[in-house]
Scaffold this motif. Structure first.
Motif, mmCIF file in Angstrom:
data_model
loop_
_atom_site.group_PDB
_atom_site.id
_atom_site.type_symbol
_atom_site.label_atom_id
_atom_site.label_comp_id
_atom_site.label_asym_id
_atom_site.label_seq_id
_atom_site.Cartn_x
_atom_site.Cartn_y
_atom_site.Cartn_z
ATOM 1 N N LYS A 112 0.839 -1.202 0.000
ATOM 2 C CA LYS A 112 0.000 0.000 0.000
ATOM 3 C C LYS A 112 0.877 1.256 0.000
ATOM 4 O O LYS A 112 0.561 2.251 -0.668
ATOM 5 C CB LYS A 112 -0.934 0.000 1.210
ATOM 6 C CG LYS A 112 -1.929 1.164 1.224
ATOM 7 C CD LYS A 112 -2.891 1.051 2.389
ATOM 8 C CE LYS A 112 -3.953 2.147 2.332
ATOM 9 N NZ LYS A 112 -3.394 3.503 2.406
ATOM 10 N N GLU A 113 1.989 1.199 0.716
ATOM 11 C CA GLU A 113 2.909 2.339 0.747
ATOM 12 C C GLU A 113 3.514 2.590 -0.631
ATOM 13 O O GLU A 113 3.680 3.744 -1.052
ATOM 14 C CB GLU A 113 4.025 2.086 1.770
ATOM 15 C CG GLU A 113 4.973 3.264 1.941
ATOM 16 C CD GLU A 113 6.069 3.004 2.969
ATOM 17 O OE1 GLU A 113 7.043 3.781 2.986
ATOM 18 O OE2 GLU A 113 5.949 2.028 3.725
ATOM 19 N N ILE A 114 3.813 1.524 -1.349
ATOM 20 C CA ILE A 114 4.349 1.666 -2.712
ATOM 21 C C ILE A 114 3.315 2.332 -3.613
ATOM 22 O O ILE A 114 3.621 3.269 -4.353
ATOM 23 C CB ILE A 114 4.754 0.284 -3.279
ATOM 24 C CG1 ILE A 114 5.969 -0.268 -2.533
ATOM 25 C CG2 ILE A 114 5.050 0.381 -4.781
ATOM 26 C CD1 ILE A 114 6.318 -1.689 -2.879
ATOM 27 N N ASN A 115 2.060 1.856 -3.538
ATOM 28 C CA ASN A 115 0.990 2.458 -4.347
ATOM 29 C C ASN A 115 0.758 3.913 -3.986
ATOM 30 O O ASN A 115 0.601 4.777 -4.859
ATOM 31 C CB ASN A 115 -0.308 1.667 -4.163
ATOM 32 C CG ASN A 115 -0.401 0.473 -5.096
ATOM 33 O OD1 ASN A 115 0.178 0.471 -6.172
ATOM 34 N ND2 ASN A 115 -1.121 -0.552 -4.681
ATOM 35 N N ASP A 116 0.717 4.188 -2.688
ATOM 36 C CA ASP A 116 0.453 5.557 -2.238
ATOM 37 C C ASP A 116 1.594 6.511 -2.587
ATOM 38 O O ASP A 116 1.365 7.694 -2.859
ATOM 39 C CB ASP A 116 0.224 5.578 -0.715
ATOM 40 C CG ASP A 116 -1.088 4.922 -0.321
ATOM 41 O OD1 ASP A 116 -1.921 4.689 -1.214
ATOM 42 O OD2 ASP A 116 -1.273 4.618 0.879
ATOM 43 N N THR A 117 2.828 5.990 -2.592
ATOM 44 C CA THR A 117 4.002 6.837 -2.833
ATOM 45 C C THR A 117 4.265 7.050 -4.317
ATOM 46 O O THR A 117 4.519 8.177 -4.769
ATOM 47 C CB THR A 117 5.260 6.219 -2.187
ATOM 48 O OG1 THR A 117 5.011 6.006 -0.792
ATOM 49 C CG2 THR A 117 6.466 7.133 -2.354
ATOM 50 N N PHE A 118 4.164 5.976 -5.089
ATOM 51 C CA PHE A 118 4.584 6.046 -6.494
ATOM 52 C C PHE A 118 3.433 5.887 -7.497
ATOM 53 O O PHE A 118 3.632 6.097 -8.688
ATOM 54 C CB PHE A 118 5.629 4.964 -6.774
ATOM 55 C CG PHE A 118 6.840 5.044 -5.898
ATOM 56 C CD1 PHE A 118 7.664 6.159 -5.917
ATOM 57 C CD2 PHE A 118 7.153 4.006 -5.031
ATOM 58 C CE1 PHE A 118 8.784 6.235 -5.102
ATOM 59 C CE2 PHE A 118 8.280 4.074 -4.216
ATOM 60 C CZ PHE A 118 9.091 5.198 -4.247
ATOM 61 N N GLY A 119 2.253 5.490 -7.031
ATOM 62 C CA GLY A 119 1.117 5.332 -7.936
ATOM 63 C C GLY A 119 0.902 3.883 -8.343
ATOM 64 O O GLY A 119 1.772 3.029 -8.175
ATOM 65 N N HIS A 120 -0.266 3.622 -8.918
ATOM 66 C CA HIS A 120 -0.659 2.242 -9.224
ATOM 67 C C HIS A 120 0.064 1.666 -10.442
ATOM 68 O O HIS A 120 0.151 0.446 -10.580
ATOM 69 C CB HIS A 120 -2.178 2.165 -9.409
ATOM 70 C CG HIS A 120 -2.920 2.234 -8.112
ATOM 71 N ND1 HIS A 120 -3.270 1.117 -7.392
ATOM 72 C CD2 HIS A 120 -3.345 3.294 -7.381
ATOM 73 C CE1 HIS A 120 -3.892 1.471 -6.288
ATOM 74 N NE2 HIS A 120 -3.950 2.801 -6.257
#
Length: 274
Positions: A158-166
């Motif tokens: 979730k942190e990866i998605n929130d930080t860099f996008g889907h």
């Protein structure tokens, strides 16, 4: 697939997993479980009615296309069978050769159709349907044979998605799938960022060693997103099974093992930055 659709897919899969603990499910129970999973993802779905209509329309179109392809292949197979019988009866070798070529081409079409049914669109890992059709007895939800199941859950996804996008999140899922395929030919995307590996034997010590070495190898890799570098890790849990074991109980024990592993690995790997 839109951001809202991806979020709904993850929440839906998690809700399906949670439902397995209930013998009877009512609409209100489902709604309560869905709401609970949605809160975990801070989900706020915009224009739910329109999104639901689009999903249903897309699903119906997909089923219609699948039905059309299946009907076409069945018709061609019937025609080839009739040609083959006629050629055999008349001892026409040229016709038999033609039928053989056409049947080989049809077999390729059928394999492509099977792939579209059984493969996850994004990662090209197997999907839940493949797992259930090949490993599960439908009438009682028990396993058809023996082996070892490994449940894998990405850490800080979730942190990866929130930080860099889907888009980056999708690339991470593809990367992880390719890494998992190095150790098992049976890689299943079970939902969101959760995967299952299936091994045909029950050598727990060997499989644990394989999974540990794979994770350590992945942790050494620096992935790039824009001008940043980050790393990916996963938690895993495994459980052996024999023919006739209940799927829900096998998965439950593997899940417990995975969450214990998650607590331990997060003490060492704290976040996505190297």
């Amino acid at each position: 697939m839109s951001h809202d659709e991806k979020t709904l897919q993850i929440i839906s899969n998690e809700t399906k997993d949670a439902i397995t603990q209930f013998d009877i499910v009512t609409p209100s129970i489902y709604a309560s479980l869905f709401s609970e999973q949605a809160k975990k993802h801070d989900a706020e779905i915009e224009d739910e009615a329109a999104l639901s209509a689009n999903i249903i329309q897309a699903q119906c179109s997909s089923l219609q296309e699948l039905q059309k392809e299946t009907s076409k292949n069945a018709k061609e197979l019937s025609e080839h069978t009739s040609k083959a019988i006629s050629a055999i009866e008349s001892k026409d070798t040229d016709s038999l050769k033609q039928v053989l070529q056409e049947t080989k081409a049809l077999r390729l079409e059928i394999e492509k159709l099977k792939e579209s049914i059984y493969k996850d669109e994004l990662t090209h890992a197997y999907n839940r349907k493949w797992f259930h059709d090949n490993y599960i007895n439908e009438h009682d939800n028990t396993l058809k044979n023996e082996g070892t199941i490994v449940i894998i859950d990405l850490n800080y996804f979730k942190e990866i998605n929130d930080t860099f996008g889907h888009i980056i999140g999708d690339k991470v899922l593809i990367f992880i799938t390719n890494q998992l395929k190095k150790v098992s030919k049976n890689v299943i995307r079970y939902g969101g960022d959760e995967f299952i590996l299936l091994f045909p034997h029950q050598n727990v010590e060997q499989i644990t060693k394989i999974m540990h070495e794979l994770r350590e190898s992945i942790l050494t890799k620096k992935l790039k997103a824009h001008n940043d570098e980050f790393r990916v890790s996963f938690s895993y849990g495994l459980n052996t099974f024999t023919q006739g074991n209940e799927l829900s109980k096998v998965v439950e024990e593997a899940d417990k093992s995975m969450y214990e592993d998650k607590l331990n690995i997060k003490k060492r790997v704290q976040g996505i930055y190297p």
